[in-house]
Design an enzyme around this catalytic site. Structure first.
Site, PDB file in Angstrom:
ATOM      1  CG  HIS A  95      -1.968   1.039   1.200  1.00 24.38           C
ATOM      2  ND1 HIS A  95      -2.288   1.903  -0.111  1.00 24.38           N
ATOM      3  CD2 HIS A  95      -1.793   2.202   2.203  1.00 24.38           C
ATOM      4  CE1 HIS A  95      -2.743   2.767   1.194  1.00 24.38           C
ATOM      5  NE2 HIS A  95      -2.427   3.071   1.661  1.00 24.38           N
ATOM      6  CG  HIS A  97      -1.078   7.270   0.690  1.00 27.95           C
ATOM      7  ND1 HIS A  97      -1.797   7.552   1.286  1.00 27.95           N
ATOM      8  CD2 HIS A  97      -0.886   6.614   1.217  1.00 27.95           C
ATOM      9  CE1 HIS A  97      -2.847   7.842   2.095  1.00 27.95           C
ATOM     10  NE2 HIS A  97      -1.780   6.688   2.240  1.00 27.95           N
ATOM     11  CG  ASP A 120       3.753  -5.464 -21.251  1.00 28.00           C
ATOM     12  OD1 ASP A 120       3.314  -6.486 -22.096  1.00 28.00           O
ATOM     13  OD2 ASP A 120       4.643  -4.932 -21.616  1.00 28.00           O
ATOM     14  CG  HIS A 171      -6.519   4.964   1.724  1.00 23.42           C
ATOM     15  ND1 HIS A 171      -6.921   4.079   1.999  1.00 23.42           N
ATOM     16  CD2 HIS A 171      -5.222   6.049   1.405  1.00 23.42           C
ATOM     17  CE1 HIS A 171      -6.173   4.276   2.913  1.00 23.42           C
ATOM     18  NE2 HIS A 171      -5.269   4.733   2.732  1.00 23.42           N
ATOM     19  CE1 TYR A 229       8.801  -9.061 -22.614  1.00 23.54           C
ATOM     20  CE2 TYR A 229       8.754  -9.847 -20.603  1.00 23.54           C
ATOM     21  CZ  TYR A 229       8.936  -9.125 -21.606  1.00 23.54           C
ATOM     22  OH  TYR A 229       9.682  -7.624 -21.054  1.00 23.54           O
TER      23      TYR A 229
END
EC number: 5.1.3.4
Length: 231
Positions: A95, A97, A120, A171, A229
């Site tokens: 997480h 910001h 991708d 958020h 790939y």
């Protein structure tokens, strides 16, 4: 206990400021050991410059209780815990910001797939959740943050294994992957496609989503059953 996993989580957390995904002590990374039923997560409010592997906190997936560690776990721990419960394919969660992904989240906008960089890694539009209700915010806020993410994926029929990221309305972004390092990798790409997306929208406000055929080609050649790939 889990010394290798603690080191992996530490290194993944230290990668966040290196890639300009966090400011100050914002952001957190965790990784799970499903056999033991626990995950390791960054401590709350500890500066990245002084953080060590011993600072990492071990938390029970089932109960949310601290199993090992002398510091308080990240305030976002309940969100990580719920996502590990809901999405059994994921092994690490991030997480942040990060600036441009957070701009999309604050605008309440999903990030459309308009090019192959996006395709991708993310198999379609990166979703933004609905706004959380007052009851959710005033209740078990971090747990409910996880719930609104899961609700978004369930209602839109999105596979978390094919969409390793989400924006929480007002958020910021969460990303995940097969382990902590992979989750950080996906968070880096999420921020990059958010950055690109802002300029695409400025240059071409009515820009449609990319061709489904091209989206399929780029995602499936890396992640599909017949992926070719890489080495």
């Amino acid at each position: 206990m889990l010394e290798d996993l603690k080191r992996q989580v530490l290194e993944a957390n230290l990668a966040l400021p290196k890639h300009n995904l966090v400011t100050l002590t914002w952001g957190n990374v965790s990784a799970v050991d499903r056999e033991r039923g626990v995950f390791v997560i960054k401590p709350s409010g500890v500066d990245y410059s002084v953080m060590t592997a011993d600072d990492m906190v071990v938390v029970s997936i089932e109960t949310g209780e601290v199993v090992e560690g002398t510091k308080k776990p990240s305030s976002d721990t309940p969100t990580h815990r719920l996502l590990y419960q809901a999405f059994p394919s994921i092994g690490g969660i991030v997480h942040t910001h990060s600036r441009h992904a957070t701009i999309w989240a604050q605008a309440g906008q999903s990030i459309p797939a308009t090019g192959t960089t996006h395709a991708d890694y993310f198999y379609g539009t990166i979703p933004c959740t609905r706004k959380m209700t007052d009851a959710e915010i005033n209740g078990e806020y971090e747990w409910e943050t996880g719930n609104v993410i899961v609700e978004t994926f369930e209602k839109q029929g999105i596979d978390a294994a094919q969409m390793p990221g989400v924006l929480v309305h007002s958020h910021g972004p969460f990303a995940w992957g097969k382990n902590a390092e992979d989750a950080v990798h996906n968070a880096i790409v999420l921020e990059e496609v958010a950055y690109m997306g802002i300029f695409c929208r400025q240059l071409a406000p009515q820009l449609p989503d990319m061709q489904q055929t091209l989206l399929d080609k780029h995602y499936l050649r890396k992640h599909g059953a017949k992926a070719y790939y890489g080495q």
